[in-house]
Design a protein around this motif. Structure first.
Motif, PDB file in Angstrom:
ATOM      1  N   TYR A 102       0.842  -1.204   0.000  1.00 32.44           N
ATOM      2  CA  TYR A 102       0.000   0.000   0.000  1.00 32.44           C
ATOM      3  C   TYR A 102       0.872   1.248   0.000  1.00 32.44           C
ATOM      4  N   VAL A 103       0.578   2.167  -0.921  1.00 30.92           N
ATOM      5  CA  VAL A 103       1.303   3.428  -1.020  1.00 30.92           C
ATOM      6  C   VAL A 103       0.432   4.534  -0.438  1.00 30.92           C
ATOM      7  N   GLY A 104       0.947   5.243   0.555  1.00 31.53           N
ATOM      8  CA  GLY A 104       0.188   6.294   1.216  1.00 31.53           C
ATOM      9  C   GLY A 104      -0.033   5.957   2.680  1.00 31.53           C
ATOM     10  N   LYS A 105      -0.743   6.823   3.371  1.00 32.68           N
ATOM     11  CA  LYS A 105      -1.031   6.581   4.781  1.00 32.68           C
ATOM     12  C   LYS A 105      -1.934   5.369   4.916  1.00 32.68           C
ATOM     13  N   PRO A 106      -1.515   4.343   5.668  1.00 38.60           N
ATOM     14  CA  PRO A 106      -2.343   3.147   5.802  1.00 38.60           C
ATOM     15  C   PRO A 106      -3.690   3.489   6.426  1.00 38.60           C
ATOM     16  N   PRO A 107      -4.771   2.955   5.870  1.00 41.93           N
ATOM     17  CA  PRO A 107      -6.096   3.251   6.418  1.00 41.93           C
ATOM     18  C   PRO A 107      -6.314   2.541   7.747  1.00 41.93           C
ATOM     19  N   ASP A 108      -7.240   3.055   8.525  1.00 43.59           N
ATOM     20  CA  ASP A 108      -7.608   2.393   9.769  1.00 43.59           C
ATOM     21  C   ASP A 108      -8.337   1.091   9.433  1.00 43.59           C
ATOM     22  N   SER A 109      -7.800  -0.007   9.900  1.00 43.18           N
ATOM     23  CA  SER A 109      -8.409  -1.305   9.621  1.00 43.18           C
ATOM     24  C   SER A 109      -7.857  -2.325  10.610  1.00 43.18           C
ATOM     25  N   ALA A 110      -8.402  -3.538  10.530  1.00 44.54           N
ATOM     26  CA  ALA A 110      -7.936  -4.618  11.404  1.00 44.54           C
ATOM     27  C   ALA A 110      -6.689  -5.294  10.851  1.00 44.54           C
ATOM     28  N   LEU A 111      -6.191  -4.819   9.705  1.00 44.48           N
ATOM     29  CA  LEU A 111      -5.019  -5.427   9.092  1.00 44.48           C
ATOM     30  C   LEU A 111      -3.753  -5.042   9.850  1.00 44.48           C
ATOM     31  N   LEU A 112      -2.804  -5.967   9.888  1.00 45.08           N
ATOM     32  CA  LEU A 112      -1.493  -5.660  10.442  1.00 45.08           C
ATOM     33  C   LEU A 112      -0.715  -4.839   9.421  1.00 45.08           C
ATOM     34  N   CYS A 113       0.125  -3.947   9.901  1.00 39.41           N
ATOM     35  CA  CYS A 113       0.869  -3.049   9.017  1.00 39.41           C
ATOM     36  C   CYS A 113       2.356  -3.124   9.334  1.00 39.41           C
ATOM     37  N   ARG A 114       3.160  -3.263   8.305  1.00 39.15           N
ATOM     38  CA  ARG A 114       4.617  -3.248   8.442  1.00 39.15           C
ATOM     39  C   ARG A 114       5.166  -2.240   7.452  1.00 39.15           C
ATOM     40  N   LYS A 115       5.697  -1.163   7.968  1.00 35.22           N
ATOM     41  CA  LYS A 115       6.166  -0.078   7.109  1.00 35.22           C
ATOM     42  C   LYS A 115       7.490  -0.448   6.448  1.00 35.22           C
ATOM     43  N   LEU A 116       7.577  -0.171   5.148  1.00 36.98           N
ATOM     44  CA  LEU A 116       8.796  -0.434   4.404  1.00 36.98           C
ATOM     45  C   LEU A 116       9.712   0.783   4.373  1.00 36.98           C
ATOM     46  N   THR A 117       9.156   1.929   4.023  1.00 39.56           N
ATOM     47  CA  THR A 117       9.971   3.137   3.915  1.00 39.56           C
ATOM     48  C   THR A 117       9.079   4.345   3.677  1.00 39.56           C
TER      49      THR A 117
ATOM     50  N   LYS B 270       6.908  13.473   2.144  1.00 34.04           N
ATOM     51  CA  LYS B 270       7.180  12.038   2.106  1.00 34.04           C
ATOM     52  C   LYS B 270       5.887  11.234   2.241  1.00 34.04           C
ATOM     53  N   THR B 271       5.851  10.118   1.540  1.00 31.52           N
ATOM     54  CA  THR B 271       4.706   9.208   1.556  1.00 31.52           C
ATOM     55  C   THR B 271       5.177   7.834   2.003  1.00 31.52           C
ATOM     56  N   ALA B 272       4.385   7.183   2.826  1.00 36.36           N
ATOM     57  CA  ALA B 272       4.753   5.855   3.343  1.00 36.36           C
ATOM     58  C   ALA B 272       4.422   4.760   2.331  1.00 36.36           C
ATOM     59  N   ILE B 273       5.254   3.726   2.313  1.00 33.40           N
ATOM     60  CA  ILE B 273       4.962   2.485   1.594  1.00 33.40           C
ATOM     61  C   ILE B 273       4.943   1.376   2.640  1.00 33.40           C
ATOM     62  N   SER B 274       3.840   0.646   2.714  1.00 31.52           N
ATOM     63  CA  SER B 274       3.655  -0.338   3.783  1.00 31.52           C
ATOM     64  C   SER B 274       3.137  -1.658   3.232  1.00 31.52           C
ATOM     65  N   LEU B 275       3.317  -2.690   4.028  1.00 32.43           N
ATOM     66  CA  LEU B 275       2.718  -3.997   3.760  1.00 32.43           C
ATOM     67  C   LEU B 275       1.560  -4.191   4.731  1.00 32.43           C
ATOM     68  N   LEU B 276       0.404  -4.561   4.219  1.00 31.79           N
ATOM     69  CA  LEU B 276      -0.764  -4.838   5.040  1.00 31.79           C
ATOM     70  C   LEU B 276      -1.153  -6.296   4.848  1.00 31.79           C
ATOM     71  N   TYR B 277      -1.541  -6.957   5.934  1.00 31.74           N
ATOM     72  CA  TYR B 277      -1.949  -8.355   5.825  1.00 31.74           C
ATOM     73  C   TYR B 277      -2.835  -8.722   7.014  1.00 31.74           C
ATOM     74  N   PRO B 278      -3.762  -9.676   6.825  1.00 32.52           N
ATOM     75  CA  PRO B 278      -4.662 -10.083   7.910  1.00 32.52           C
ATOM     76  C   PRO B 278      -3.883 -10.679   9.077  1.00 32.52           C
ATOM     77  N   LYS B 279      -4.286 -10.328  10.275  1.00 31.69           N
ATOM     78  CA  LYS B 279      -3.555 -10.793  11.450  1.00 31.69           C
ATOM     79  C   LYS B 279      -3.602 -12.304  11.596  1.00 31.69           C
ATOM     80  N   GLN B 280      -4.647 -12.946  11.034  1.00 27.68           N
ATOM     81  CA  GLN B 280      -4.736 -14.403  11.146  1.00 27.68           C
ATOM     82  C   GLN B 280      -3.666 -15.105  10.330  1.00 27.68           C
TER      83      GLN B 280
END
Length: 309
Positions: free
Chosen positions: A147-162, A267-277
């Motif tokens: 995901y490119v941009g500010k990660p949305p509020d959600s139940a997904l786990l987020c790991r910021k890349l840069t 600056k804009t964030a690039i992140s990985l989002l994935y279900p916590k399960q």
């Protein structure tokens, strides 16, 4: 014990996500008759109506919405069980589903998937590029999202890349023809390759210290992907507003130079989002770790063989 099967539940979730039998069939390559059969068998077994049939598609009933929540938990539990079994097995296999915005997904996911594939010959990949504004629409099933941009509020786990910033770039020959450029106002009327997101032109927002400005080039090329904007810039046909990481190789090889290098975007964030399960899924963790550890290596080079003309 039950007169329906797990594939009926899966079919129900696809219909709930897509909102119609036709869209679900087209999106997932399943015959409409098969999806209709799954739904009928499920409703007959439960003795409840899960959808309201409307002219434009399907709408979940109250019972359907309640059932949907539990069905997601069922499939997540199946995924967790499969992950536990695979963790105890020396070989990682199966398929990992990854989605990303079309702007940069090719640059990053292709390199990461290739690296992980070399290390895990029995692992398969489903890679999909889609506009950023549709990634979280609920109509895409995925294991991992870039995901490119500010990660949305959600139940997904987020790991910021840069964090990344953008600037204005041009081929050296075109840049030389402009002479000296004092500031963003000097870009007014210059031929540009302008990226449009959902039909709206991206603002070339620049700042230097506390000073802020919007550059307004002439839209010689209106494009809906950054790769095409970069192509026109490298060919010397237009200037382009591009993220730094996206042109690292072109700048190092001398194909592009920054115009007004002291003027940058926020600056804009690039992140990985994935279900916590799925955070312990061995098919997924290898890909995530590879992306995070090797991110700057992946973005420094386009990762394909270049042919010299």
């Amino acid at each position: 014990m039950f007169s329906y099967e797990l594939k009926d539940i899966h079919g129900f979730l696809l219909l709930a996500r897509c909102g119609s039998i036709s869209r679900a069939a087209a999106a997932h390559g399943i015959p409409k008759a098969t999806l209709s059969h799954h739904l009928s068998r499920l409703e007959d077994a439960l003795k409840v109506e899960l959808f309201l049939r409307k002219p434009r598609g399907l709408e979940l009933t109250e019972a359907g919405r309640e059932y949907q929540q539990h069905c997601r938990a069922i499939l997540d539990s199946c995924e967790a069980a499969a992950s536990a079994a695979q963790s105890a097995h020396s070989r990682v296999e199966g398929r990992v589903r990854i989605v990303a915005s079309g702007e940069f997904g090719t640059t990053l996911l292709g390199a990461a998937a290739h690296r992980v594939a070399l290390q895990n010959p029995h692992l398969d990949f489903d890679l999909r590029m889609t506009p950023n504004d549709t990634l979280l629409s609920g109509q895409i099933d995925f294991d991992c999202m870039l995901y490119v941009g500010k990660p949305p509020d959600s139940a997904l786990l987020c790991r910021k890349l840069t964090d990344v910033a953008s600037g204005v770039y041009a081929a050296p020959s075109l840049a030389a023809s402009f002479g000296g450029l004092a500031g963003p106002e000097d870009l007014q009327g210059l031929p540009g390759a302008v990226y449009h997101r959902s039909g709206v032109a991206e603002a070339w927002a620049l700042q230097r210290g506390r000073a802020q400005a919007i550059a307004r080039p002439y839209e010689r090329y209106r494009v809906n992907e950054y790769w095409m904007a970069k192509y026109f810039a490298v060919e010397g046909s237009a200037i382009a507003y591009l993220p730094d990481f996206f042109v690292t190789y072109e700048v190092q090889s001398g194909s592009l130079v920054p115009l007004l290098p002291e003027w940058r975007s926020k600056k804009t964030a690039i992140s990985l989002l994935y279900p916590k399960q799925r955070h312990r899924n061995p098919r997924l963790t290898g890909l995530i770790d590879t992306l995070c550890v090797n991110f700057h290596e992946f973005i420094a080079h386009p990762r394909y063989a270049l042919v010299k003309r």
